[in-house]
Motif scaffolding. Structure first.
Motif, PDB file in Angstrom:
ATOM      1  N   ASP A 110     -17.599 -40.956   2.808  1.00  0.00           N
ATOM      2  CA  ASP A 110     -17.248 -39.523   2.365  1.00  0.00           C
ATOM      3  C   ASP A 110     -17.105 -39.144   0.979  1.00  0.00           C
ATOM      4  OD1 ASP A 110     -16.823 -36.762   3.159  1.00  0.00           O
ATOM      5  OD2 ASP A 110     -15.066 -37.210   3.522  1.00  0.00           O
ATOM      6  N   HIS A 111     -16.916 -37.872   0.735  1.00  0.00           N
ATOM      7  CA  HIS A 111     -16.634 -37.475  -0.586  1.00  0.00           C
ATOM      8  C   HIS A 111     -15.802 -36.289  -0.540  1.00  0.00           C
ATOM      9  CE1 HIS A 111     -19.508 -33.832  -1.004  1.00  0.00           C
ATOM     10  NE2 HIS A 111     -19.508 -34.263   0.048  1.00  0.00           N
ATOM     11  N   HIS A 112     -15.242 -35.863   0.775  1.00  0.00           N
ATOM     12  CA  HIS A 112     -14.461 -34.809   0.480  1.00  0.00           C
ATOM     13  C   HIS A 112     -12.959 -35.213  -0.181  1.00  0.00           C
ATOM     14  CE1 HIS A 112     -17.123 -33.603   3.733  1.00  0.00           C
ATOM     15  NE2 HIS A 112     -16.849 -32.244   3.372  1.00  0.00           N
ATOM     16  N   ALA A 113     -12.509 -33.988  -0.761  1.00  0.00           N
ATOM     17  CA  ALA A 113     -11.366 -34.251  -1.398  1.00  0.00           C
ATOM     18  C   ALA A 113     -10.095 -34.417  -0.329  1.00  0.00           C
ATOM     19  CB  ALA A 113     -10.773 -32.893  -2.434  1.00  0.00           C
ATOM     20  N   ALA A 162     -27.078 -30.589   5.528  1.00  0.00           N
ATOM     21  CA  ALA A 162     -28.188 -31.457   4.895  1.00  0.00           C
ATOM     22  C   ALA A 162     -27.540 -32.809   4.280  1.00  0.00           C
ATOM     23  CB  ALA A 162     -28.928 -30.741   3.894  1.00  0.00           C
ATOM     24  N   ASP A 163     -26.465 -32.531   3.739  1.00  0.00           N
ATOM     25  CA  ASP A 163     -25.865 -33.783   3.151  1.00  0.00           C
ATOM     26  C   ASP A 163     -25.209 -34.835   4.232  1.00  0.00           C
ATOM     27  OD1 ASP A 163     -24.571 -35.685   1.344  1.00  0.00           O
ATOM     28  OD2 ASP A 163     -22.492 -34.862   1.483  1.00  0.00           O
ATOM     29  N   ALA A 164     -24.872 -34.340   5.595  1.00  0.00           N
ATOM     30  CA  ALA A 164     -24.558 -35.172   6.436  1.00  0.00           C
ATOM     31  C   ALA A 164     -25.643 -36.034   6.899  1.00  0.00           C
ATOM     32  CB  ALA A 164     -23.648 -34.433   7.443  1.00  0.00           C
ATOM     33  N   ALA A 222     -21.857 -35.465  -3.391  1.00  0.00           N
ATOM     34  CA  ALA A 222     -22.391 -35.641  -2.074  1.00  0.00           C
ATOM     35  C   ALA A 222     -21.920 -36.839  -1.462  1.00  0.00           C
ATOM     36  CB  ALA A 222     -23.788 -34.994  -2.058  1.00  0.00           C
ATOM     37  N   SER A 223     -22.096 -36.904  -0.112  1.00  0.00           N
ATOM     38  CA  SER A 223     -22.029 -38.267   0.611  1.00  0.00           C
ATOM     39  C   SER A 223     -23.235 -38.956   0.263  1.00  0.00           C
ATOM     40  CB  SER A 223     -21.756 -38.218   1.890  1.00  0.00           C
ATOM     41  OG  SER A 223     -20.473 -37.491   2.464  1.00  0.00           O
ATOM     42  N   GLY A 224     -24.455 -38.481  -0.105  1.00  0.00           N
ATOM     43  CA  GLY A 224     -25.430 -39.038  -0.424  1.00  0.00           C
ATOM     44  C   GLY A 224     -25.302 -39.845  -1.428  1.00  0.00           C
ATOM     45  N   SER A 246     -28.612 -29.798  -1.854  1.00  0.00           N
ATOM     46  CA  SER A 246     -27.821 -28.664  -0.746  1.00  0.00           C
ATOM     47  C   SER A 246     -26.230 -28.784  -1.049  1.00  0.00           C
ATOM     48  CB  SER A 246     -28.069 -28.879   0.342  1.00  0.00           C
ATOM     49  OG  SER A 246     -27.452 -29.854   1.065  1.00  0.00           O
ATOM     50  N   ASP A 247     -25.649 -30.103  -1.230  1.00  0.00           N
ATOM     51  CA  ASP A 247     -24.294 -30.046  -1.541  1.00  0.00           C
ATOM     52  C   ASP A 247     -23.880 -29.525  -2.984  1.00  0.00           C
ATOM     53  OD1 ASP A 247     -23.253 -30.811   0.852  1.00  0.00           O
ATOM     54  OD2 ASP A 247     -21.962 -32.063   0.289  1.00  0.00           O
ATOM     55  N   THR A 248     -24.720 -29.636  -3.578  1.00  0.00           N
ATOM     56  CA  THR A 248     -24.237 -28.953  -5.255  1.00  0.00           C
ATOM     57  C   THR A 248     -24.916 -27.627  -5.496  1.00  0.00           C
ATOM     58  OG1 THR A 248     -26.505 -29.718  -5.995  1.00  0.00           O
ATOM     59  CG2 THR A 248     -24.452 -31.054  -6.264  1.00  0.00           C
ATOM     60  N   CYS A 298     -21.258 -40.341   8.376  1.00  0.00           N
ATOM     61  CA  CYS A 298     -21.357 -39.925   7.002  1.00  0.00           C
ATOM     62  C   CYS A 298     -20.831 -38.667   6.959  1.00  0.00           C
ATOM     63  CB  CYS A 298     -22.989 -40.077   6.486  1.00  0.00           C
ATOM     64  SG  CYS A 298     -23.586 -41.517   6.473  1.00  0.00           S
ATOM     65  N   ASP A 299     -20.194 -38.306   5.834  1.00  0.00           N
ATOM     66  CA  ASP A 299     -19.932 -37.036   5.334  1.00  0.00           C
ATOM     67  C   ASP A 299     -18.569 -36.206   6.390  1.00  0.00           C
ATOM     68  OD1 ASP A 299     -20.151 -34.894   3.215  1.00  0.00           O
ATOM     69  OD2 ASP A 299     -21.324 -33.631   4.660  1.00  0.00           O
ATOM     70  N   ALA A 300     -17.903 -37.026   7.073  1.00  0.00           N
ATOM     71  CA  ALA A 300     -16.910 -36.300   8.042  1.00  0.00           C
ATOM     72  C   ALA A 300     -15.539 -36.641   7.324  1.00  0.00           C
ATOM     73  CB  ALA A 300     -16.927 -37.034   9.297  1.00  0.00           C
TER      74      ALA A 300
END
Ligand SMILES: [Mn+2]
Length: 319
Positions: free
Chosen positions: A105-108, A26-28, A125-127, A156-158, A82-84
């Motif tokens: 993106d927002h991944h560590a 859902a975030d992507a 979230a990437s959002g 969804s990401d939280t 987004c989000d990859a």
């Protein structure tokens, strides 16, 4: 690259492609749809696409069902992904792309792929990264058409505003989205409930086989191809099941081992304390966040767990 530099790149271009990671969550898909809305708000020509279908649970989000599967043709000044967090998750680029691939993106953990990487690991979230970029571009008010996609991305990401990534900014932006007409109960019902009977049966099967290890600090769930066939569940229904292992009192890390059709194993990891499961995933050539990560092996469930176990033991000792 900084947010300001990405904003400058957007101002300088006219035609953009927007996509998200393969097998989007859902975030992507939500952040991609919202970014497309925002770029159009700026008068840009935008072609959005997702080579894989978005999850069924996001079908209620306006704009999601209309995202084409086909890679767009034509010339583009940049392609936003987004989000990859890794190259393997990036879909094919439009053949007419004459500018950079821009990762939002927002991944560590991120493999650095992309000509331009805007990565903000403090965003839930990437959002949320998209919202920050929007403000950088001088748009103060979130466009109405971006409200539901952004809310779906964030909620969804939280995990429904429960994970440690949830902060004041998360709630401030969510409040703004509610003011634009988003109804939280509608989103929650679609994203977290409305289960197919097969999904519930899969959960029953998974819980029946749940084991505890390492002084009950680790919960292990196993999904076999046999079990999926027996209950009639599909791959999408396995998503999120790892969280049930994490709900047990005293469990610090939940591990879901998912047998793949090729005989390999997909590993999902969730931490409830401060154990760093991203480090576990990285040791297995995977990636993710500190509290939610994943990897793949080419071997079966038991051989995979033999590799995972010492890494998880180190992660819970190292907190
Ligand atoms: Mn995300």
């Amino acid at each position: 690259m900084s947010r300001a530099e990405v904003a400058a790149l957007i101002r300088a271009g006219d035609r953009f492609a927007v996509t998200c990671h393969r097998r989007p969550d859902a975030d992507a898909i939500g952040s991609a749809v919202a970014l497309a809305v925002i770029l159009r708000e700026l008068g840009k020509d935008v072609a959005i696409y997702s080579v894989d279908p978005p999850p069924r649970m996001t079908g209620f989000v306006p704009g999601v069902a209309e995202v084409p599967r086909a890679i767009p043709s034509g010339a583009f000044d940049a392609c936003f992904v987004c989000d990859a967090a890794a190259e393997a998750l990036v879909p094919p680029r439009p053949p007419g792309l004459r500018g950079p691939v821009v990762m939002i993106d927002h991944h560590a953990a991120h493999d650095g792929f992309g000509d331009v990487v805007l990565r903000e690991p403090d965003a839930c979230a990437s959002g949320l990264v998209v919202v920050r970029l929007m403000r950088e571009l001088g748009i103060d008010r979130i466009p109405e058409a971006a409200a539901w996609p952004l809310y779906a991305a964030i909620v969804s990401d939280t995990g429904g505003f429960r994970y440690s990534s949830t902060d004041a900014e998360t709630h401030r932006v969510a409040a703004e989205l509610l003011e634009l007409g988003v109804e939280p109960w509608v989103a929650a019902s679609h994203l977290f409930e409305r289960w197919e009977p097969q999904r519930m049966r899969l959960l029953a099967d998974l819980l029946a086989g749940l084991t505890l290890d390492l002084d009950d600090r680790v919960a292990v769930l196993r999904v076999t191809q046999d079990a999926l066939a027996r209950v009639g569940a599909d791959a999408e229904m396995v998503e999120g099941m790892v969280n049930y292992g994490r709900m047990l009192e005293g469990v610090e890390v939940a591990v879901l081992l998912w047998e793949q059709p090729d005989g390999g194993t997909k590993i999902s990891l969730r931490a409830s304390g401060s154990a760093d499961v991203a480090a576990v995933a990285r040791a297995l050539h995977g990636g993710g966040h500190r509290a939610a990560a994943g990897a793949r092996t080419a071997v079966g469930l038991d051989a995979t767990y033999a590799e995972v176990r010492p890494l998880v033991a180190r992660a819970i000792e190292g907190e």
